[in-house]
Design a protein around this motif. Structure first.
Motif, short mmCIF file in Angstrom:
data_model
loop_
_atom_site.label_atom_id
_atom_site.label_comp_id
_atom_site.label_asym_id
_atom_site.label_seq_id
_atom_site.Cartn_x
_atom_site.Cartn_y
_atom_site.Cartn_z
N GLU A 127 -7.53 0.61 11.53
CA GLU A 127 -8.00 1.16 10.25
C GLU A 127 -9.51 1.16 10.12
O GLU A 127 -10.06 1.86 9.26
N ARG A 128 -10.22 0.42 10.99
CA ARG A 128 -11.67 0.43 10.88
C ARG A 128 -12.23 1.85 11.02
O ARG A 128 -13.25 2.19 10.42
N ARG A 129 -11.58 2.68 11.81
CA ARG A 129 -12.04 4.06 11.98
C ARG A 129 -12.03 4.83 10.66
O ARG A 129 -12.73 5.84 10.53
N PHE A 130 -11.21 4.38 9.72
CA PHE A 130 -11.03 5.12 8.47
C PHE A 130 -11.87 4.57 7.33
O PHE A 130 -11.81 5.08 6.21
N GLU A 131 -12.66 3.54 7.58
CA GLU A 131 -13.61 3.07 6.58
C GLU A 131 -14.69 4.15 6.43
O GLU A 131 -15.22 4.64 7.44
N PRO A 132 -15.03 4.56 5.23
CA PRO A 132 -15.96 5.69 5.05
C PRO A 132 -17.26 5.59 5.85
O PRO A 132 -17.64 6.58 6.51
N VAL B 104 -6.55 1.22 5.45
CA VAL B 104 -5.20 1.02 5.99
C VAL B 104 -4.28 2.14 5.51
O VAL B 104 -3.53 2.74 6.29
N ARG B 105 -4.34 2.44 4.24
CA ARG B 105 -3.54 3.53 3.67
C ARG B 105 -3.92 4.87 4.28
O ARG B 105 -3.06 5.70 4.60
N ASP B 106 -5.23 5.09 4.47
CA ASP B 106 -5.68 6.37 5.00
C ASP B 106 -5.22 6.56 6.45
O ASP B 106 -4.93 7.69 6.86
N ASN B 107 -5.17 5.49 7.21
CA ASN B 107 -4.66 5.57 8.58
C ASN B 107 -3.18 5.93 8.57
O ASN B 107 -2.73 6.79 9.33
N LEU C 116 0.82 -1.21 0.00
CA LEU C 116 0.00 0.00 0.00
C LEU C 116 0.85 1.26 0.00
O LEU C 116 0.48 2.27 -0.59
N MET C 117 1.99 1.21 0.66
CA MET C 117 2.84 2.40 0.77
C MET C 117 3.74 2.60 -0.44
O MET C 117 4.31 3.67 -0.62
N SER C 118 3.84 1.57 -1.27
CA SER C 118 4.79 1.65 -2.38
C SER C 118 4.41 2.70 -3.41
O SER C 118 5.27 3.23 -4.11
N GLY C 119 3.12 3.05 -3.49
CA GLY C 119 2.70 4.05 -4.46
C GLY C 119 2.92 5.48 -4.01
O GLY C 119 2.77 6.42 -4.80
N GLY C 120 3.24 5.67 -2.74
CA GLY C 120 3.49 7.02 -2.23
C GLY C 120 2.25 7.74 -1.75
O GLY C 120 2.36 8.83 -1.17
N ASP C 121 1.05 7.14 -1.94
CA ASP C 121 -0.18 7.83 -1.57
C ASP C 121 -0.35 7.97 -0.07
O ASP C 121 -1.13 8.81 0.39
N ALA C 122 0.35 7.15 0.71
CA ALA C 122 0.20 7.21 2.16
C ALA C 122 1.06 8.29 2.80
O ALA C 122 0.98 8.52 4.00
#
Length: 333
Positions: A123-128, A286-289, A21-27
């Motif tokens: 990460e559950r907190r970050f589910e929309p 997970v990424r958003d967290n 997930l972190m490999s794209g840099g979006d996190a």
């Protein structure tokens, strides 16, 4: 935002997902080092152009490393957090933070005293749809919250070898509590505050998993209200989180496991309105967290999970583990 230069410790199932997930840099993070005692993990690290070492000390000695992600067995977290803080590194720790309230208090205090950010793998907190529930509760959109019903269960561990740490009762006690149930108690504590007591049923009904495969907990809270939490390790995947308030209720069901989230089904009703059912599209909590952690380190926004909430959740976990041994009501200290 300048990417946060990070080392990841633990390249097992979840550590590899986080790396991808972190490999794209979006996190907002850049993985520059990896740590794992298994020599075969070096090949995976090389695929992502990370320096590799078998020991944490080597990574902590690297001045380029600003933060450390701990995707390691629960029993290691306390000592590893202490080592990271001593080296001046911010810490993102997979759940649970610790297995005792005292351990959680120490971890939170060490990071706070050193001015370091402590992130948690909740990460559950970050589910929309869950984030919407938390927003509604903060704005009194659900009224007085009376009860929570939640179940997060799967059968992924049935195929693990017996020596896997996830199947050790001393490292992962009380059925699926530390694997999945800890997410549900985190949300319950966030919505209802610290727990007062809990009664647990933990049985081994369908496997030889030492810590039991069928766990349910009935939690009461200091401010009133209750929660029912189930975390089973011998049923096909299910994840359901429902909140009931005086102004309305919401139930969220995951379509797929959080390792590959594909969306949610949300059922709700408010006072005077009919029940509605809607679908929410895929997201990557997970990424958003991890992004929230990176932003907090950079000073752009406070990290949304507070130290007090982390400690209250582990205090509840500790009481659940005690109650799971005999089934009696245990006070949360």
């Amino acid at each position: 935002m300048e990417p946060l230069k990070t080392a990841i410790v633990g390249l097992g199932w979840w550590g590899r997902k986080m790396t991808h997930l972190m490999s794209g840099g979006d996190a907002g993070l850049k993985l520059i080092r990896a740590v794992d005692p298994a020599p075969e993990a070096a090949e995976f690290a090389s695929q992502y152009e990370m320096a590799f070492s078998a020991d944490l000390e080597t990574a902590l000695a690297d001045p380029a490393v600003e933060a450390v992600i701990l995707a390691t067995p629960h029993a290691l977290h306390e000592a590893q957090i202490e080592a990271c803080v001593a080296a001046g590194k911010h810490v993102f720790c997979e759940k649970p933070l610790a297995l005792t309230k005292a351990g959680a208090e120490k971890a939170v205090r060490l990071c706070a005293d050193a001015g370091l950010v402590l992130g948690m793998g909740h990460e559950r907190r970050f589910e929309p749809p869950i984030a919407e529930i938390l927003d509604l509760a903060r704005e009194d959109g659900l009224g007085r919250i009376l009860q929570i019903e939640a179940n997060f269960s799967h059968d992924k561990f049935l195929s693990l070898p017996a020596e896997n740490w996830r199947l050790k009762a001393d490292q992962a006690p009380a059925g699926g509590m530390t694997a999945t149930g800890i997410h549900l108690t985190d949300l319950a504590v966030k919505l209802m505050g610290p727990a007062s007591d809990v009664r647990v049923s933990c049985e081994n009904l369908a496997s030889s998993i030492p810590q039991g495969d069928t766990m349910s907990a009935h939690v009461r809270f200091q401010g009133g209200g209750s929660a029912y939490v189930s975390a089973t390790l011998a049923t096909p995947f299910v994840s359901r989180f429902a909140v009931f308030g005086t102004k309305g209720w919401i139930e969220v069901r995951d379509k797929t496991h959080v390792e590959a989230p594909s969306g949610w089904i949300v059922t709700r009703a408010s006072t005077g309105t009919p029940i509605t059912v809607a679908e929410v599209g895929a997201a990557e909590p997970v990424r958003d967290n991890l992004r929230a952690f990176a932003r907090a380190v950079r000073g752009e926004a406070p990290y949304p999970i507070t130290g007090e909430e982390m400690i209250a959740n582990i205090a509840l976990l500790e009481a659940i583990v005690r109650s799971a041994e005999h089934g009696a009501v245990e006070a949360v200290h």
